[in-house]
Every structure is written in structure tokens, then in C-alpha cells.
Design a protein around this motif. Sequence first.
Motif, PDB file in Angstrom:
ATOM      1  N   ARG A   1      -5.684   3.990   7.321  1.00 14.21           N
ATOM      2  CA  ARG A   1      -6.419   3.352   8.424  1.00 14.21           C
ATOM      3  C   ARG A   1      -7.635   2.597   7.885  1.00 14.21           C
ATOM      4  O   ARG A   1      -7.915   1.477   8.321  1.00 14.21           O
ATOM      5  N   ASP A   2      -8.350   3.219   6.947  1.00 12.16           N
ATOM      6  CA  ASP A   2      -9.533   2.552   6.385  1.00 12.16           C
ATOM      7  C   ASP A   2      -9.154   1.252   5.691  1.00 12.16           C
ATOM      8  O   ASP A   2      -9.855   0.234   5.824  1.00 12.16           O
ATOM      9  N   MET A   3      -8.049   1.244   4.943  1.00 11.76           N
ATOM     10  CA  MET A   3      -7.648   0.030   4.232  1.00 11.76           C
ATOM     11  C   MET A   3      -7.197  -1.056   5.203  1.00 11.76           C
ATOM     12  O   MET A   3      -7.539  -2.232   5.038  1.00 11.76           O
TER      13      MET A   3
ATOM     14  N   GLU B   1      -0.851 -10.312   4.113  1.00 13.29           N
ATOM     15  CA  GLU B   1       0.330  -9.594   4.608  1.00 13.29           C
ATOM     16  C   GLU B   1       0.380  -8.211   3.959  1.00 13.29           C
ATOM     17  O   GLU B   1       0.529  -8.077   2.749  1.00 13.29           O
ATOM     18  N   LEU B   2       0.226  -7.166   4.788  1.00 10.53           N
ATOM     19  CA  LEU B   2       0.217  -5.793   4.298  1.00 10.53           C
ATOM     20  C   LEU B   2       1.565  -5.134   4.545  1.00 10.53           C
ATOM     21  O   LEU B   2       2.131  -5.256   5.640  1.00 10.53           O
ATOM     22  N   THR B   3       2.042  -4.420   3.523  1.00 18.23           N
ATOM     23  CA  THR B   3       3.279  -3.641   3.656  1.00 18.23           C
ATOM     24  C   THR B   3       2.957  -2.196   3.283  1.00 18.23           C
ATOM     25  O   THR B   3       2.550  -1.920   2.154  1.00 18.23           O
ATOM     26  N   ILE B   4       3.113  -1.303   4.271  1.00 21.74           N
ATOM     27  CA  ILE B   4       2.849   0.112   4.039  1.00 21.74           C
ATOM     28  C   ILE B   4       4.140   0.772   3.561  1.00 21.74           C
ATOM     29  O   ILE B   4       5.142   0.787   4.279  1.00 21.74           O
ATOM     30  N   LEU B   5       4.116   1.309   2.347  1.00 19.58           N
ATOM     31  CA  LEU B   5       5.257   2.039   1.806  1.00 19.58           C
ATOM     32  C   LEU B   5       4.919   3.528   1.908  1.00 19.58           C
ATOM     33  O   LEU B   5       4.163   4.065   1.099  1.00 19.58           O
TER      34      LEU B   5
ATOM     35  N   ILE C   1       0.861  -1.182   0.000  1.00 21.46           N
ATOM     36  CA  ILE C   1       0.000   0.000   0.000  1.00 21.46           C
ATOM     37  C   ILE C   1       0.898   1.233   0.000  1.00 21.46           C
ATOM     38  O   ILE C   1       1.645   1.465   0.957  1.00 21.46           O
ATOM     39  N   ILE C   2       0.831   2.016  -1.069  1.00 18.57           N
ATOM     40  CA  ILE C   2       1.616   3.246  -1.181  1.00 18.57           C
ATOM     41  C   ILE C   2       0.693   4.406  -0.869  1.00 18.57           C
ATOM     42  O   ILE C   2      -0.211   4.733  -1.652  1.00 18.57           O
ATOM     43  N   THR C   3       0.893   5.041   0.275  1.00 13.13           N
ATOM     44  CA  THR C   3       0.019   6.117   0.712  1.00 13.13           C
ATOM     45  C   THR C   3       0.689   6.859   1.861  1.00 13.13           C
ATOM     46  O   THR C   3       1.794   6.508   2.289  1.00 13.13           O
ATOM     47  N   SER C   4      -0.018   7.862   2.354  1.00  9.54           N
ATOM     48  CA  SER C   4       0.484   8.573   3.534  1.00  9.54           C
ATOM     49  C   SER C   4       0.306   7.692   4.769  1.00  9.54           C
ATOM     50  O   SER C   4      -0.779   7.128   4.976  1.00  9.54           O
ATOM     51  N   PRO C   5       1.315   7.559   5.604  1.00 10.96           N
ATOM     52  CA  PRO C   5       1.189   6.681   6.773  1.00 10.96           C
ATOM     53  C   PRO C   5       0.311   7.256   7.869  1.00 10.96           C
ATOM     54  O   PRO C   5      -0.024   6.540   8.824  1.00 10.96           O
ATOM     55  N   ILE C   6      -0.079   8.512   7.740  1.00 14.88           N
ATOM     56  CA  ILE C   6      -0.854   9.136   8.814  1.00 14.88           C
ATOM     57  C   ILE C   6      -2.248   9.553   8.356  1.00 14.88           C
ATOM     58  O   ILE C   6      -2.989  10.164   9.108  1.00 14.88           O
TER      59      ILE C   6
ATOM     60  N   THR D   1     -13.015   4.080  -3.636  1.00 18.03           N
ATOM     61  CA  THR D   1     -12.453   4.615  -2.391  1.00 18.03           C
ATOM     62  C   THR D   1     -11.337   3.675  -1.927  1.00 18.03           C
ATOM     63  O   THR D   1     -11.249   2.520  -2.392  1.00 18.03           O
ATOM     64  N   PRO D   2     -10.492   4.103  -0.996  1.00 17.50           N
ATOM     65  CA  PRO D   2      -9.479   3.189  -0.443  1.00 17.50           C
ATOM     66  C   PRO D   2     -10.097   1.950   0.187  1.00 17.50           C
ATOM     67  O   PRO D   2      -9.562   0.841   0.055  1.00 17.50           O
ATOM     68  N   THR D   3     -11.217   2.109   0.879  1.00 15.45           N
ATOM     69  CA  THR D   3     -11.880   0.940   1.476  1.00 15.45           C
ATOM     70  C   THR D   3     -12.330  -0.038   0.396  1.00 15.45           C
ATOM     71  O   THR D   3     -12.196  -1.257   0.549  1.00 15.45           O
ATOM     72  N   ALA D   4     -12.848   0.500  -0.708  1.00 13.59           N
ATOM     73  CA  ALA D   4     -13.268  -0.376  -1.805  1.00 13.59           C
ATOM     74  C   ALA D   4     -12.080  -1.134  -2.388  1.00 13.59           C
ATOM     75  O   ALA D   4     -12.212  -2.294  -2.800  1.00 13.59           O
ATOM     76  N   ALA D   5     -10.895  -0.513  -2.423  1.00 13.03           N
ATOM     77  CA  ALA D   5      -9.696  -1.205  -2.905  1.00 13.03           C
ATOM     78  C   ALA D   5      -9.360  -2.390  -2.011  1.00 13.03           C
ATOM     79  O   ALA D   5      -9.018  -3.481  -2.492  1.00 13.03           O
ATOM     80  N   ALA D   6      -9.447  -2.181  -0.698  1.00 14.23           N
ATOM     81  CA  ALA D   6      -9.184  -3.295   0.233  1.00 14.23           C
ATOM     82  C   ALA D   6     -10.185  -4.420   0.038  1.00 14.23           C
ATOM     83  O   ALA D   6      -9.837  -5.608   0.098  1.00 14.23           O
ATOM     84  N   GLU D   7     -11.437  -4.076  -0.217  1.00 10.54           N
ATOM     85  CA  GLU D   7     -12.458  -5.112  -0.417  1.00 10.54           C
ATOM     86  C   GLU D   7     -12.241  -5.860  -1.722  1.00 10.54           C
ATOM     87  O   GLU D   7     -12.547  -7.057  -1.817  1.00 10.54           O
ATOM     88  N   LEU D   8     -11.701  -5.171  -2.752  1.00  9.44           N
ATOM     89  CA  LEU D   8     -11.405  -5.863  -4.009  1.00  9.44           C
ATOM     90  C   LEU D   8     -10.293  -6.890  -3.857  1.00  9.44           C
ATOM     91  O   LEU D   8     -10.302  -7.937  -4.513  1.00  9.44           O
ATOM     92  N   LEU D   9      -9.325  -6.606  -2.968  1.00 11.75           N
ATOM     93  CA  LEU D   9      -8.137  -7.461  -2.841  1.00 11.75           C
ATOM     94  C   LEU D   9      -8.212  -8.428  -1.670  1.00 11.75           C
ATOM     95  O   LEU D   9      -7.257  -9.176  -1.457  1.00 11.75           O
TER      96      LEU D   9
END
Length: 450
Positions: A158-160, A172-176, A148-153, A259-267
Motif C-alpha cells: 500500500r505504501d509503495m 505502470e505497476l504490476t504486483i506479483l 513489485i514482488i511482495t505480499s498483496p495484503i 523502506t518500501p516507500t523510499a524504493a517507490a521514490e527512487l523509481l
Amino acid sequence: MKNFTTSASQETAFSVSQLNRQIQQLLEASLPWILVEGEISNLAKPGSGHWYFSLKDDKAQIRCAMFKGKNSAVRFRPKDGDMVRLRARVTFYGPRGDCQLSVESMESAGEGALQQAFERLKTSLQLEGLFDAKHKKPLPTKPERVAIITSPIGAAVRDMIIAFRRRFPLTELTILPSLVQGQDAAKNILRQLQRADDSGHFDAIVLGRGGGSLEDLWSFNDEALARAVFHAKTPIVSAVGHETDFTITDFVADVRAATPTAAAELLSPDRNQLLRQIEQQEKQLVRRMSRILEQGQQQLDFMIKRIRHPKERIEQQQTQLDQLKRRLQQSMQRKVSEQQTQKANLAHRLERNSPTRRIVQDRQKLIDIDTRLARALSNTLANKQTAFARVIEKLNLVSPLNTLSRGYAIASKDKQVIRSIDDVEKGDAIKIRVQNGEINCTVKTTKAIS
């Protein structure tokens, strides 16, 4: 409409309401719709949903109103100090003598140029084929590792994370971490994307951030970033902004999430659905094993029943041999009978197709055809003779000769029929045709008959 005049004898006094009404008519007729830019100040958003504010520059200001039905279409959240461009209608409120703008649409003052740049880049990349569906990579059904490439704050990350943990915690999530807004944001996102894609470690990559104005989301409209997304080997999901926000990465990415939440639901597969599938498969496995055990027991019972004494087996085989012998005899007899029947049929067909018989049949056919032809010719000749007689009869009815037979005659001069005494003169030689010949005559006198 009353007009002002400088003549004292014709000068008319206006009431205040008449004056304001005339000002309103003049303003609204001369300035129906305008575009105006300025800075927002004194912004008020009451519970009614309408917006009230002042638009100003360094020398003047004017009050503005944007009603609920119009401000719901604004793509950013205005605040005091924002430079905006308004499309508005000038209105004048007579009871208070106030002039204000009724705002139809609002955009950031810088959004006009940004929107044009967005459309130019979108058109250019579309013509190159970067948006074509044939280039889109399918998303994995159950990705094990997601970057996940996004702002960490931000709220987006948080939604994803919450959505992934709720639906499928095994992912396994990796926040970049990356900047998602500002001058260096596009380069930062591009660097993290290349790092994640080159590693080959991830099953999918999400580019995400929350909503905002076109200027806020501009880093996701970078051409270099768009080309990197297009050439990435890893499936890319673009989850930038809200459902109504669109960026260039949305069009180039393999999948766009609203939305970001929709992306998490797709994956992430739904954990509860997976548990139901496992329970269903467990039940199917139990039923299948029970069926296999039951079939095995039936086969065992069948084999036990087949175990017999050798003498009984010999007797059974002797019985089977006798049956086979009878069946063989019956089959041979049936075969001989069939051959005899076939032979008789062939003899009958040969007799029926004998040349002598065919000659007799064909000779009889010729006799029948000759008889029918003679009859047809006779009938045709009779019909033709009858028709000819009818034609002769019709011709006689209209023939001049038939008229002559009734005592009439036809007079002619120089082979021209004489129809009037004006056609001849005294001394002319004429011919009179009667039924059985012609009479040559000379005209002596003519007489008109009334």
C-alpha cells in the motif's frame, strides 16, 4: 560485612535491612552479568517507555526490567510467549526484598544461530564478489513499467502504490503476489523474480516487505534468491524492512532502499518537479522562438535595404574597385619599402660580421687577455713572496737556531738532548751546539743547582 555463625556466644542478630543489604552485595558481586534464556510472560509497556515482564521456564520464573534507553535497540516486538535470550545484571531491591534482572539487551532465542548463519553467508558471497559495486546496474531515470514482488495484503504494498500514485501516476505497476515470511517464502519470491526478469517487460523490479525480526526477514537471506538477484538482467531494488534492517538481498541488489516507500521514490520522478521542468522548458522554447522570429525580421529588413537600382550597384562596385586599386598600390609600395629596408639591414649585418673586422676584434681581445694575464701573474707572485716571507719569519721565531744566536747552547749525548745532570756521568763525551758550530767536551764533574 557481618557473617553468620553457629556459636551461641558470638551469634549476632541482623536487622532486615542489614540482611537484605548483605544479600544484595553477595548477589551483585557474584553475578555481575549473565546470559539467560526463557519465555516472556506478563509483559507490560507503560507510558514511561520501560518494559516490565517475567522470564520463566517450566520450573521457575524471575522478574525483569528493561529501561527505555535499552529497549529502543531491540530489533523485534516481543510479546508474551516469546522465547528470548537476555544479557542482564542481577539486582536486588532491598526495601521489598525482591530479586530481578536489569536487562541490557534482548534477542530472539533463535536469532543467535540465525545471525551466525547470516554472517557466514554474507562473508561467503562477499568473497565471491556478489556485493561489488562494479556489478551494480543503474536504475532507469523514468521507468515506465515496474514489478513489485511482495505480499498483496501488507502495508508495504500500500505504501509503495500510494507513493507511485502521488509522485508519478503514469508508471505502470504490476504486483506479483508472494509470501514474504515462512518456510516457502524464499522459493515463492525466487519464482516471481525469475518470471518478471525473464519476461523482459519491466524496467525495474522491487523486492519489498515491512520490518520485523531477523527470523521474520529470513526468506530474504536465502542464497538461491541472492544469486538470482545478482544474475538478473533487470535492475533490482531491495526494500526489505526498516532503515535499520539489513538482509542479503540488500547487499546483492543494484540499489538498497531504506523502506518500501523510499524504493517507490527512487523509481518515480516527482510529478511536481516534472511539471516545473515542463513549464521551464516551455518558457525557454517561447524565448527561443521569439529570438528566431526577431532575427528573421532583422535579416528581412537587411535584405530589403540591400535591394538597390542597378546603376547604384554599378557605382558602388566602381567605388569598391577604386578602393581596391588604391589598396593594391599602397600594398606594393609598402612591400618595396620593406624589401629595401631588409636589404639595408642585411648589408649592415654583413659588414658587421666581416672576417677582417672579426680578426681585428679577436686580435685586440688577445692583447687584452695577455695584458690581464701578465698583471695577474705578477700580483700572484708578489702575494706568494709576501706569504713566504711571513712563514720564514714565523719559523725563525720558534727555531732553535734563533735561540742559539742569543747566546744559548744545546748539549746532547748520543744525539739525545741533555735536560738534567742525571742524563750524564763523569767521563761521558758530550756535544755542545752553539750558533756557528759544535764543541766536543768530556764531563769531569756535575753540580746540582737549587
